[in-house]
Design a protein around this motif. Structure first.
Motif, mmCIF file in Angstrom:
data_model
loop_
_atom_site.group_PDB
_atom_site.id
_atom_site.type_symbol
_atom_site.label_atom_id
_atom_site.label_comp_id
_atom_site.label_asym_id
_atom_site.label_seq_id
_atom_site.Cartn_x
_atom_site.Cartn_y
_atom_site.Cartn_z
ATOM 1 N N UNK A 141 1.834 6.082 -6.810
ATOM 2 C CA UNK A 141 0.847 6.621 -5.864
ATOM 3 C C UNK A 141 0.740 5.709 -4.647
ATOM 4 N N UNK A 142 0.626 4.396 -4.887
ATOM 5 C CA UNK A 142 0.466 3.450 -3.790
ATOM 6 C C UNK A 142 1.671 3.391 -2.871
ATOM 7 N N UNK A 143 2.867 3.329 -3.469
ATOM 8 C CA UNK A 143 4.063 3.123 -2.664
ATOM 9 C C UNK A 143 4.484 4.394 -1.917
ATOM 10 N N UNK A 144 4.162 5.568 -2.453
ATOM 11 C CA UNK A 144 4.497 6.809 -1.745
ATOM 12 C C UNK A 144 3.443 7.173 -0.699
ATOM 13 N N UNK A 145 2.225 6.674 -0.869
ATOM 14 C CA UNK A 145 1.180 6.926 0.130
ATOM 15 C C UNK A 145 1.283 5.967 1.311
ATOM 16 N N UNK A 146 1.847 4.787 1.077
ATOM 17 C CA UNK A 146 1.876 3.738 2.107
ATOM 18 C C UNK A 146 2.514 4.176 3.425
ATOM 19 N N UNK A 147 3.692 4.823 3.439
ATOM 20 C CA UNK A 147 4.284 5.180 4.744
ATOM 21 C C UNK A 147 3.389 6.083 5.576
ATOM 22 N N UNK A 148 2.652 6.953 4.931
ATOM 23 C CA UNK A 148 1.800 7.903 5.659
ATOM 24 C C UNK A 148 0.510 7.234 6.114
ATOM 25 N N UNK A 149 0.043 6.240 5.358
ATOM 26 C CA UNK A 149 -1.095 5.433 5.802
ATOM 27 C C UNK A 149 -0.699 4.650 7.052
ATOM 28 N N UNK A 150 0.492 4.063 7.011
ATOM 29 C CA UNK A 150 0.983 3.293 8.168
ATOM 30 C C UNK A 150 1.171 4.197 9.384
ATOM 31 N N UNK A 201 4.104 3.556 -13.615
ATOM 32 C CA UNK A 201 4.664 4.874 -13.338
ATOM 33 C C UNK A 201 3.697 5.720 -12.517
ATOM 34 N N UNK A 202 2.410 5.617 -12.826
ATOM 35 C CA UNK A 202 1.420 6.472 -12.150
ATOM 36 C C UNK A 202 0.854 5.790 -10.904
ATOM 37 N N UNK A 203 0.234 4.632 -11.094
ATOM 38 C CA UNK A 203 -0.530 4.003 -10.008
ATOM 39 C C UNK A 203 0.367 3.384 -8.934
ATOM 40 N N UNK A 204 1.416 2.675 -9.359
ATOM 41 C CA UNK A 204 2.303 2.063 -8.371
ATOM 42 C C UNK A 204 2.995 3.133 -7.534
ATOM 43 N N UNK A 215 -4.992 -2.638 -8.658
ATOM 44 C CA UNK A 215 -4.026 -3.734 -8.743
ATOM 45 C C UNK A 215 -2.643 -3.280 -8.287
ATOM 46 N N UNK A 216 -2.220 -2.109 -8.735
ATOM 47 C CA UNK A 216 -0.907 -1.591 -8.343
ATOM 48 C C UNK A 216 -0.896 -1.159 -6.878
ATOM 49 N N UNK A 217 -2.008 -0.656 -6.388
ATOM 50 C CA UNK A 217 -2.100 -0.299 -4.967
ATOM 51 C C UNK A 217 -1.939 -1.551 -4.115
ATOM 52 N N UNK A 218 -2.643 -2.620 -4.489
ATOM 53 C CA UNK A 218 -2.558 -3.875 -3.744
ATOM 54 C C UNK A 218 -1.141 -4.438 -3.780
ATOM 55 N N UNK A 219 -0.497 -4.330 -4.937
ATOM 56 C CA UNK A 219 0.858 -4.843 -5.078
ATOM 57 C C UNK A 219 1.828 -4.115 -4.152
ATOM 58 N N UNK A 220 1.738 -2.787 -4.114
ATOM 59 C CA UNK A 220 2.633 -2.007 -3.251
ATOM 60 C C UNK A 220 2.346 -2.275 -1.778
#
Length: 557
Positions: free
Chosen positions: A258-267, A253-256, A49-54
């Motif tokens: 992870x998602x938001x810091x991984x996103x730039x590198x995924x892109x 704190x944990x999941x969001x 859920x937090x990954x999708x949100x970010x």
């Protein structure tokens, strides 16, 4: 109404005095295990859920961002190097941050210029870019929709417009998905919001102009936030009160993070804005499994009079947690529901009729709106700081983790009011300071620290809102405050857009907005370690009896 098949053993529920001990929902839930295996599994379900949100919130930034260092493309000079093309065909511009024009080129017969060995002359006439632009690929190394469609120079406001429409979609979605949640349940609302994001994200790939792209991002905006909010509601409604504060903050704190810091590198790995849109949208389809693996909210079932279904859910929790729910507690719970007095309900408009409450409500709406403008604008300004865009985004986004972790432990000590005031003052100082420390890493670090501070203010405000509003209007009032934040976020892309005219102006405006937030916070009462107002009179007393310098850990015991 209660289910017709409910039967009671009254003698088990009534004591010797003819009275019975009331058992509310929280006590029934606690009897099935306050935080056992079931709650842990539901906690882990917050990860997607937090990954999708970010992804839904920030992917558009990586799809539309364009290097501010660009210049006209001259097809006749394609065999030359970038520097040679620029030195030959692009006029010098002392007002440009790069020293040359980003939107003009010389008018010349380039075949003749090359054959005669002519050099650029300031007397040559200039024209706007006729064949598109070249972009500095060391900053944004892949094609974005802005670079492909030329959303620069006269069209440089298009990015801000598309982002603003995303937030307008969030406002509409807040009402629509909220209505679905109340009418049909949390699970249907969760499925709907994720599917809307999926459809909008996939359709974005086929957009060929601003109108089409904005329409697609409107759809994504409709699902944004609701895709995590529905899961959040499910989690807190299945967790006993003792653990709700931790549960409210720890997943983010944990999941969001992870998602938001991984996103730039995924892109960065995707290498194209269309691939980014597909990659961040397809995972949303997993939501079709939700009705088969996630339980419906017991509080929602209870609100619909489905008491038996609520009890069945609680018993199922107990089975997973290895605890059997005593039948005596079940019977007393049913008896409590049967004898529950109908509470008087009010429209949230009742707040407007009370002078004291109206003032507090307007201040809270304004404060939350100002905080959200700062939160969104800070991260959108990093592209102009002349530092690695992807590293800057990662640094700024990582502040979510320590801020959420720290606030879980200090919020009741410092209180909501002074934590928010200090955080906003520091945000103001750091934002303005970023314009004086120079470009690159120093300015990035100022923005990182400013974002760290505003995270404190936002999370304090989220809890503060529910503690100021009285019970009859707490739900509807909190929703209005939340929707106001969507509306205010429409402004932030245009604040950032001002950097095209004056590079330092957005950070000065952000600092001024933070000061306005301080004024709003000063006018609100401290609520830490105080009983939440149950009636309108309680809420008025809370405001009227406030003390300016009320800091919980300094209170006399």
């Amino acid at each position: 109404m209660l289910n017709k098949d409910i039967s009671l053993n009254n003698k088990d529920s009534v004591n010797n005095d003819g009275e019975f001990k009331k058992i509310d929902y929280d006590e029934l839930l606690s009897s099935a295990g306050q935080f056992g295996r079931f709650q842990v599994l539901l906690f882990l379900a917050m990860f997607p859920a937090h990954i999708y949100s970010s992804f839904s919130y920030f992917s558009q930034l990586f799809m539309t961002e364009v290097s501010p260092n660009h210049w006209c493309w001259i097809p006749e000079l394609e065999n030359f190097t970038e520097i040679e093309r620029r030195n030959l065909a692009i006029p010098v511009d002392g007002n440009s941050q790069y020293g040359y024009s980003r939107c003009q080129s010389y008018i010349a017969n380039w075949s003749e210029v090359l054959s005669l060995g002519q050099k650029p002359n300031a007397t040559w006439q200039t024209q706007s870019c006729q064949h598109g632009w070249e972009f500095d690929k060391t900053e944004i190394p892949y094609p974005t929709i802005s670079s492909e469609l030329g959303w620069v120079c006269k069209k440089d406001s298009y990015q801000a417009t598309a982002q603003a429409i995303f937030f307008i979609g969030s406002t509409v979605g807040g009402f629509l998905i909220g209505w679905i949640s109340d009418k049909y349940g949390r699970i249907p609302a969760l499925v709907t919001s994720n599917l809307i994001i999926f459809i909008g994200g996939i359709l974005s790939v086929f957009a060929t102009d601003l109108l089409q792209f904005s329409a697609c991002r409107f759809l994504v905006g409709m699902g944004y936030d609701n895709c995590v909010m529905m899961m959040y509601l499910l989690l807190v409604e299945y967790v006993a009160p003792k653990y709700r504060t931790i549960v409210a903050n720890l997943p983010g704190a944990i999941f969001y993070t992870i998602g938001v810091t991984a996103l730039p590198w995924i892109c960065l790995a995707c290498g194209h804005w269309k691939t980014i849109s597909i990659t961040t949208s397809v995972p949303m389809l997993l939501v079709i499994l939700a009705p088969f693996v996630l339980p419906e909210s017991p509080r929602w079932l209870l609100s619909k009079g489905r008491v038996n279904d609520t009890i069945d859910k609680i018993k199922a929790i107990g089975k997973v947690n290895g605890k059997e729910v005593p039948q005596e507690i079940v019977d007393k719970f049913i008896k409590t529901i049967e004898n529950k007095e109908i509470q008087e309900t009010y429209s949230c408009m009742i707040i407007v009729k009370h002078k004291v409450l109206r003032k507090s409500f307007i201040c809270m709406c304004s404060l939350f709106m100002l905080c959200m403008i700062i939160f969104d604008a800070l991260i959108r300004t990093i592209g102009a700081l002349k530092y690695d865009f992807f590293l800057s985004f990662t640094f700024v986004s990582f502040t979510e983790f320590p801020s959420l972790l720290i606030i879980s432990f200090i919020l009741d000590l410092t209180g909501r009011k002074w934590l928010t005031i200090v955080a906003l003052i520091l945000t103001c100082i750091l934002s303005i300071l970023s314009t004086f420390v120079g470009e690159g890493l120093p300015s990035v670090m100022c923005i990182v620290l400013a974002r760290f501070c505003i995270n404190f203010a936002i999370n304090a405000c989220m809890q503060w809102t529910t503690e100021i509003l009285p019970t009859p209007v707490r739900g509807s009032g909190s929703s209005i405050v939340h929707i106001c934040s969507y509306v205010s976020s429409v402004v932030s892309p245009y604040i950032v857009y001002l950097q095209n005219y004056v590079i330092w102006l957005p950070h000065i405006i952000i600092g001024g907005i933070a000061l306005l937030g301080v004024i709003c916070a000063f006018m609100l009462p401290e609520t830490a370690n105080k009983a939440m107002p149950h009636t309108l009179k309680d809420a008025e007393d809370l405001v009227n009896n406030q003390i300016m310098f009320d800091i919980p850990f300094l209170r006399k015991k």
